[in-house]
Design a protein around this motif. Sequence first.
Motif, PDB file in Angstrom:
ATOM      1  N   GLN A   1       1.524   0.711   7.537  1.00  0.00           N
ATOM      2  CA  GLN A   1       0.071   0.920   7.819  1.00  0.00           C
ATOM      3  C   GLN A   1      -0.870   0.243   7.552  1.00  0.00           C
ATOM      4  N   GLN A   2      -0.978  -1.008   6.737  1.00  0.00           N
ATOM      5  CA  GLN A   2      -2.065  -1.941   6.678  1.00  0.00           C
ATOM      6  C   GLN A   2      -2.194  -2.793   8.005  1.00  0.00           C
ATOM      7  N   THR A   3      -0.663  -3.164   9.138  1.00  0.00           N
ATOM      8  CA  THR A   3      -1.003  -4.413   9.734  1.00  0.00           C
ATOM      9  C   THR A   3      -1.106  -3.067  11.202  1.00  0.00           C
ATOM     10  N   ARG A   4      -0.998  -1.748  11.100  1.00  0.00           N
ATOM     11  CA  ARG A   4      -1.486  -1.093  12.587  1.00  0.00           C
ATOM     12  C   ARG A   4      -2.815  -0.890  12.455  1.00  0.00           C
ATOM     13  N   ALA A   5      -3.796  -1.080  11.091  1.00  0.00           N
ATOM     14  CA  ALA A   5      -5.024  -0.117  11.258  1.00  0.00           C
ATOM     15  C   ALA A   5      -5.120  -1.904  11.497  1.00  0.00           C
ATOM     16  N   ASP A   6      -5.316  -2.818  11.250  1.00  0.00           N
ATOM     17  CA  ASP A   6      -6.006  -4.558  11.547  1.00  0.00           C
ATOM     18  C   ASP A   6      -4.980  -5.084  12.261  1.00  0.00           C
ATOM     19  N   GLY A   7      -4.901  -4.658  13.811  1.00  0.00           N
ATOM     20  CA  GLY A   7      -4.724  -4.663  14.867  1.00  0.00           C
ATOM     21  C   GLY A   7      -3.939  -5.808  14.837  1.00  0.00           C
ATOM     22  N   ASP A   8      -3.327  -6.396  14.381  1.00  0.00           N
ATOM     23  CA  ASP A   8      -2.925  -7.998  14.386  1.00  0.00           C
ATOM     24  C   ASP A   8      -1.752  -7.773  15.251  1.00  0.00           C
ATOM     25  N   VAL A   9      -1.884  -8.555  16.546  1.00  0.00           N
ATOM     26  CA  VAL A   9      -0.880  -9.062  17.031  1.00  0.00           C
ATOM     27  C   VAL A   9       0.459  -9.329  17.456  1.00  0.00           C
ATOM     28  N   PHE A  10       0.509 -10.843  16.074  1.00  0.00           N
ATOM     29  CA  PHE A  10       1.594 -10.312  16.121  1.00  0.00           C
ATOM     30  C   PHE A  10       2.880  -9.684  15.065  1.00  0.00           C
ATOM     31  N   ALA A  11       1.702  -9.142  14.066  1.00  0.00           N
ATOM     32  CA  ALA A  11       3.085  -7.773  13.700  1.00  0.00           C
ATOM     33  C   ALA A  11       3.039  -6.860  14.367  1.00  0.00           C
ATOM     34  N   SER A  12       2.168  -6.938  15.538  1.00  0.00           N
ATOM     35  CA  SER A  12       2.984  -5.418  16.564  1.00  0.00           C
ATOM     36  C   SER A  12       3.891  -6.672  16.989  1.00  0.00           C
ATOM     37  N   MET A  13       4.395  -7.743  17.568  1.00  0.00           N
ATOM     38  CA  MET A  13       5.055  -8.101  18.236  1.00  0.00           C
ATOM     39  C   MET A  13       6.853  -8.014  17.229  1.00  0.00           C
ATOM     40  N   LEU A  14       6.410  -7.835  15.630  1.00  0.00           N
ATOM     41  CA  LEU A  14       6.918  -7.925  15.183  1.00  0.00           C
ATOM     42  C   LEU A  14       7.846  -6.798  14.651  1.00  0.00           C
ATOM     43  N   ARG A  15       7.207  -5.237  14.886  1.00  0.00           N
ATOM     44  CA  ARG A  15       7.641  -4.197  14.556  1.00  0.00           C
ATOM     45  C   ARG A  15       8.415  -4.310  16.175  1.00  0.00           C
ATOM     46  N   ALA A  16       8.219  -4.662  17.428  1.00  0.00           N
ATOM     47  CA  ALA A  16       8.595  -4.613  18.549  1.00  0.00           C
ATOM     48  C   ALA A  16      10.106  -5.089  18.623  1.00  0.00           C
ATOM     49  N   VAL A  17      10.206  -6.227  18.110  1.00  0.00           N
ATOM     50  CA  VAL A  17      11.804  -7.464  17.591  1.00  0.00           C
ATOM     51  C   VAL A  17      12.604  -6.274  16.677  1.00  0.00           C
TER      52      VAL A  17
END
Length: 377
Positions: A126-142
């Motif tokens: 919830q936190q990282t989806r809201a802030d749009g952090d590209v590193f977090a989105s990469m971690l989710r994909a991995v």
Amino acid sequence: MHPTPAQPEQSHHASHDREIESLAEFDEVVSTRRSLAHFRVQAVDLTDRTDALLSADVTGAVFLGCPMTPRAATRVAAAGALVFPPIPGLPFDPYRGFVYTPDELFDGLGEGYEATPDALSYAWFQQTRADGDVFASMLRAVHDDAVSDALDELLVGARVVGVMGGHAMARGTEEYAGAARLGRALARAGFTVATGGGPGAMEAANLGAYTAPFEDAVLPEALAVLAKVPSFVPSVTDWARAAFEVRSAWPGGGPSVGVPTWFYGHEPPNAFAAHIAKYFSNATREDGLLARCTAGVVFLPGAAGTVQEVFDNATPNYYESRGEPTPMVLVDTAHWTEHLPAWPLLRALARERPMAARVALVDRIEEAPEALKRLGG
């Protein structure tokens, strides 16, 4: 006692796919090959394997989230390996080599659901989806790709039947009991039961598979325990504890698969699926679940999500050109023809297509296993 239901295995094929996912596999490869060249080592703690890492050939190797000493990390990187270090502070491992277990996701439940890795991972999402952090989105994909790889390895050779249905189906109802009996019947027939991994109809089907190895009387007793906490609302903690009470009373139940998502964070995973492939991406989760139901899918009454799953499954069946679409069984004629009339559209799509011989509508849930068999599941 009834026949033991199908048991998907955590499959390892380091000899040909060059993946190492446990310390035992690492030791075997090092002792027999004396080389880690071009292997992929996935989420294995190598802190105590410095000597092996200093001496082995690591040309082209990839280390994904493997703890190791600074000396070993420096050496393997200099020797031609690619090192992705563990990410500190995460409530999950993005490089994990296996699907989850209920005990893993609900660890810390004694302190309340909010303390569990499952709840903490949702909070992070919830936190990282809201802030749009590209590193977090990469971690989710991995993470989601690692889970998909683990799920594929788990289900090698399994005859998987999906059971889809709504999360609102309450414990203590006849509908819930019927879904549990369906899961039990499918497991006893040798299928691996797979669900969306959440509450309601999904939990019921996983519960049925869990009780499949036991005498018939166990399921009604388990249902009575669960009925004391009908829903995960208002307390996920109480809801989950009731499930673990059943697991403690009857340990060693049969295996099944749950494929839930943190996208629906208000909807916790159920504790009766022995193998839980949990995703951040709901789209990846939905497509992956249905694609792995190689022996067919049973659709119980549900709302928007279940309707979506009907047609997500129908689409590849419609375009199947080899005459091998997977069977689809819809349960409850009134629901699928009047309340949410998906059946007329499904039949219209199936007309003059190979899938026409692989779809069925039945009145009662007890008819679903026989219909699945009749359709070639």
